[in-house]
Motif scaffolding. Structure first.
Motif, mmCIF file in Angstrom:
data_model
loop_
_atom_site.group_PDB
_atom_site.id
_atom_site.type_symbol
_atom_site.label_atom_id
_atom_site.label_comp_id
_atom_site.label_asym_id
_atom_site.label_seq_id
_atom_site.Cartn_x
_atom_site.Cartn_y
_atom_site.Cartn_z
ATOM 1 N N GLY A 1 0.802 -1.212 0.000
ATOM 2 C CA GLY A 1 0.000 0.000 0.000
ATOM 3 C C GLY A 1 0.837 1.265 0.000
ATOM 4 N N CYS A 2 0.138 2.404 -0.008
ATOM 5 C CA CYS A 2 0.833 3.681 -0.089
ATOM 6 C C CYS A 2 -0.024 4.768 0.532
ATOM 7 C CB CYS A 2 1.119 4.008 -1.555
ATOM 8 S SG CYS A 2 2.125 5.485 -1.719
ATOM 9 N N ASN A 3 0.625 5.657 1.275
ATOM 10 C CA ASN A 3 -0.093 6.785 1.890
ATOM 11 C C ASN A 3 0.240 8.112 1.223
ATOM 12 O OD1 ASN A 3 -1.026 4.973 3.706
ATOM 13 N ND2 ASN A 3 0.127 5.731 5.464
ATOM 14 N N ASN A 4 0.965 8.067 0.118
ATOM 15 C CA ASN A 4 1.466 9.324 -0.426
ATOM 16 C C ASN A 4 0.461 10.104 -1.266
ATOM 17 O OD1 ASN A 4 3.978 9.216 0.750
ATOM 18 N ND2 ASN A 4 4.772 7.880 -0.840
ATOM 19 N N PHE A 5 -0.441 9.394 -1.888
ATOM 20 C CA PHE A 5 -1.452 10.057 -2.718
ATOM 21 C C PHE A 5 -0.867 11.054 -3.700
ATOM 22 C CE2 PHE A 5 -3.791 8.425 0.892
ATOM 23 C CZ PHE A 5 -4.900 7.867 0.281
ATOM 24 N N CYS A 6 0.124 10.640 -4.457
ATOM 25 C CA CYS A 6 0.552 11.454 -5.593
ATOM 26 C C CYS A 6 -0.683 11.634 -6.462
ATOM 27 C CB CYS A 6 1.653 10.740 -6.373
ATOM 28 S SG CYS A 6 3.091 10.443 -5.343
ATOM 29 N N SER A 7 -0.892 12.843 -6.967
ATOM 30 C CA SER A 7 -2.221 13.150 -7.505
ATOM 31 C C SER A 7 -2.558 12.357 -8.769
ATOM 32 C CB SER A 7 -2.330 14.649 -7.776
ATOM 33 O OG SER A 7 -1.459 15.002 -8.826
ATOM 34 N N TYR A 8 -1.554 11.827 -9.469
ATOM 35 C CA TYR A 8 -1.809 11.084 -10.710
ATOM 36 C C TYR A 8 -2.049 9.599 -10.470
ATOM 37 C CZ TYR A 8 3.055 10.382 -9.619
ATOM 38 O OH TYR A 8 4.207 10.109 -8.934
ATOM 39 N N CYS A 9 -1.866 9.134 -9.231
ATOM 40 C CA CYS A 9 -1.654 7.706 -9.012
ATOM 41 C C CYS A 9 -2.865 6.988 -8.428
ATOM 42 C CB CYS A 9 -0.459 7.526 -8.089
ATOM 43 S SG CYS A 9 0.043 5.807 -7.928
ATOM 44 N N VAL B 1 -2.618 3.878 -7.127
ATOM 45 C CA VAL B 1 -2.158 2.840 -6.187
ATOM 46 C C VAL B 1 -2.773 2.932 -4.779
ATOM 47 C CG1 VAL B 1 -0.119 1.968 -4.947
ATOM 48 C CG2 VAL B 1 -0.073 2.201 -7.425
ATOM 49 N N PRO B 2 -2.797 4.121 -4.154
ATOM 50 C CA PRO B 2 -3.370 4.183 -2.806
ATOM 51 C C PRO B 2 -4.832 3.718 -2.767
ATOM 52 C CG PRO B 2 -2.155 6.176 -3.299
ATOM 53 C CD PRO B 2 -2.244 5.412 -4.582
ATOM 54 N N TYR B 3 -5.528 3.857 -3.887
ATOM 55 C CA TYR B 3 -6.940 3.474 -3.927
ATOM 56 C C TYR B 3 -7.140 1.991 -4.191
ATOM 57 C CZ TYR B 3 -7.112 8.492 -4.268
ATOM 58 O OH TYR B 3 -6.919 9.817 -4.014
ATOM 59 N N ALA C 1 12.239 3.721 -3.521
ATOM 60 C CA ALA C 1 12.469 4.771 -2.534
ATOM 61 C C ALA C 1 11.764 6.047 -2.990
ATOM 62 C CB ALA C 1 13.962 5.015 -2.386
ATOM 63 N N HIS C 2 11.303 6.830 -2.038
ATOM 64 C CA HIS C 2 10.648 8.112 -2.355
ATOM 65 C C HIS C 2 11.601 9.252 -1.976
ATOM 66 C CE1 HIS C 2 7.840 11.405 -2.436
ATOM 67 N NE2 HIS C 2 6.870 10.614 -2.863
ATOM 68 N N PRO C 3 11.775 10.231 -2.860
ATOM 69 C CA PRO C 3 12.733 11.319 -2.589
ATOM 70 C C PRO C 3 12.443 12.091 -1.295
ATOM 71 C CG PRO C 3 11.968 11.415 -4.854
ATOM 72 C CD PRO C 3 11.155 10.362 -4.177
HETATM 73 FE FE1 SF4 Z 1 2.477 5.947 -3.878
HETATM 74 FE FE2 SF4 Z 1 4.302 5.709 -5.856
HETATM 75 FE FE3 SF4 Z 1 1.716 6.092 -6.471
HETATM 76 FE FE4 SF4 Z 1 3.138 8.107 -5.378
HETATM 77 S S1 SF4 Z 1 3.524 7.128 -7.400
HETATM 78 S S2 SF4 Z 1 1.019 7.430 -4.773
HETATM 79 S S3 SF4 Z 1 4.513 6.985 -4.008
HETATM 80 S S4 SF4 Z 1 2.576 4.293 -5.429
#
Ligand code: SF4
Ligand code: 5AD
Length: 370
Positions: free
Chosen positions: A157-165, A167-169, A234-236
């Motif tokens: 999973g992921c908590n970052n919620f990059c606006s294009y992504c 994955v978190p959903y 890794a996330h920057p």
């Molecule tokens: Fe998470 Fe990577 Fe998607 Fe950003 S790009 S929301 S870090 S899975």
């Protein structure tokens, strides 16, 4: 004995999920086969990150289902992974030949219910994320398709919620596996002769259990038999100089870093919700190059994010020129369901996206050649 065919799309996380699934099914008496023709159960473990890949999955699955039907074969078809979570019950409408739709956090439910699903002949939907993910990963953990190397999932999973992504959903919030489970899994793999390990997570730096990510990395690097250890992604915003020092210190940690920067313009990074400025990214890379001698660096880039201007694109190009990545994965933006950016107008014309994509690809090729 039922024969099961599994085909995997997308990231390494999916690849490992498929292996664990294969292991868990094998333990319950299934025979894994390499071709869909001879299978009773055809499972596609899928990726939802980009639209293009998704279209391909429906088209390949549809073709197979049609062929099987024309031959009068009664196979069970399953859509698994991120697309299953994205489409949920709507997948049965979109692809009526599907018998199973199972999200990435429900694979254990599929393992435990497959016989019943086949016997009952009814449609099965598993998307509530209630299956025991930790138990699933331990169940099929011994299974690896490669004789030397294996991926090992440390967090989901992921908590970052990059606006294009998306994955978190589809993969849900971050959850770290207990370090004890991870270490047992690695020992099991070593007993099978595997000596190269890649620790996997959407955002490995935020691994957190009784150990932090750096502590886990040290603990795994200390395991006897681990000859080569790497990690992605890794996330920057969380990668650190301490991490680079550890990479440099430990002989068995691979000098390889995948550090996506996505865009060179701070305005776009902000819209992407990436939580760092490009200056910070460049400093990190300089530190990496300085500390990890001869280190390999790869990255991900998106072109054509909504509102990206020629100047924004130029900033991305300049970063690539300045930092000279060993590898760059370059993607054309496509709006994904649930994501914040999908509410913005996808206003960079297709031709512009294609041109920018091509420019970066060609530039990257020219560096690689040099
Ligand atoms: Fe998470 Fe990577 Fe998607 Fe950003 S790009 S929301 S870090 S899975
Ligand atoms: N459009 C294009 N590329 C995307 N990625 C993620 N979401 C999208 C999207 N909507 C890319 C990012 C990420 C990689 C795995 O896929 O670059 O790092």
């Amino acid at each position: 004995m039922k024969k099961v065919y599994i085909r995997t799309f997308g990231c390494q996380m999916n690849k490992r999920d498929s292996e664990v699934l294969a292991g868990a099914l094998e333990r319950r008496g299934a025979e894994l086969v390499d071709d869909w023709e001879s299978a009773d159960v055809v499972l596609f473990n899928t990726c939802a990150v980009r639209k293009h890949a998704e279209d391909r999955v429906f088209s390949i699955l549809g073709l197979i289902a049609k062929k099987a039907q024309a031959r009068g074969e009664d196979k069970v078809f399953g859509l698994l992974g991120c697309m299953a979570q994205e489409w949920r019950d709507k997948a049965f409408k979109k692809a009526p030949y599907l018998d199973i739709v199972c999200g990435p956090n429900d694979l254990y439910a599929l393992v435990e219910n497959l016989d019943e699903i086949i016997a009952r002949g009814k449609k099965a939907l598993f998307v509530d994320g209630k299956a025991r993910v930790d138990e699933f990963y331990s169940d099929g953990a011994y299974f690896s398709e490669d004789r030397e190397h294996s991926f090992v999932i440390i967090m989901e999973g992921c908590n970052n919620f990059c606006s294009y992504c998306i994955v978190p959903y589809v993969r849900g919030r971050e959850r770290s596996r207990p370090s004890g489970d991870i270490i047992s899994e690695i020992k099991l793999l070593i007993d099978k002769g595997i000596s190269k390990i890649t620790l996997l997570g959407q955002n490995v730096n935020s691994y957190s259990s009784d150990l932090s990510f750096l502590e886990l990395l040290k603990a795994v690097s200390d395991i006897k038999g681990v000859k080569e250890l790497s990690f992605v992604t890794a996330h920057p915003k969380d990668a650190s100089v301490e991490l680079f020092r550890l990479m440099a210190e430990r002989e068995n940690i691979k000098k390889y870093l995948h550090l996506p920067f996505q865009a060179g313009s701070n305005r776009i990074l902000k819209l992407m919700n990436r939580n760092y400025a490009i200056e910070h990214y460049k400093e990190l890379v300089m530190a990496y190059r300085d500390i990890v001698k001869g280190g390999y660096l790869s990255t991900d880039v998106i072109v054509g994010f909504p509102t990206e201007t020629d100047e924004d694109f130029q900033a991305t190009f300049d970063v690539m020129k300045e930092l000279k990545f060993e590898t760059a994965y370059i993607f054309k933006y496509s709006p994904r369901p649930f994501s914040k950016a999908s509410k913005m107008k996808d206003n960079v014309p297709k031709e512009v996206k294609e041109r920018r994509h091509k420019i970066l690809l060609e530039f990257q090729r020219s560096i690689a050649e040099r």
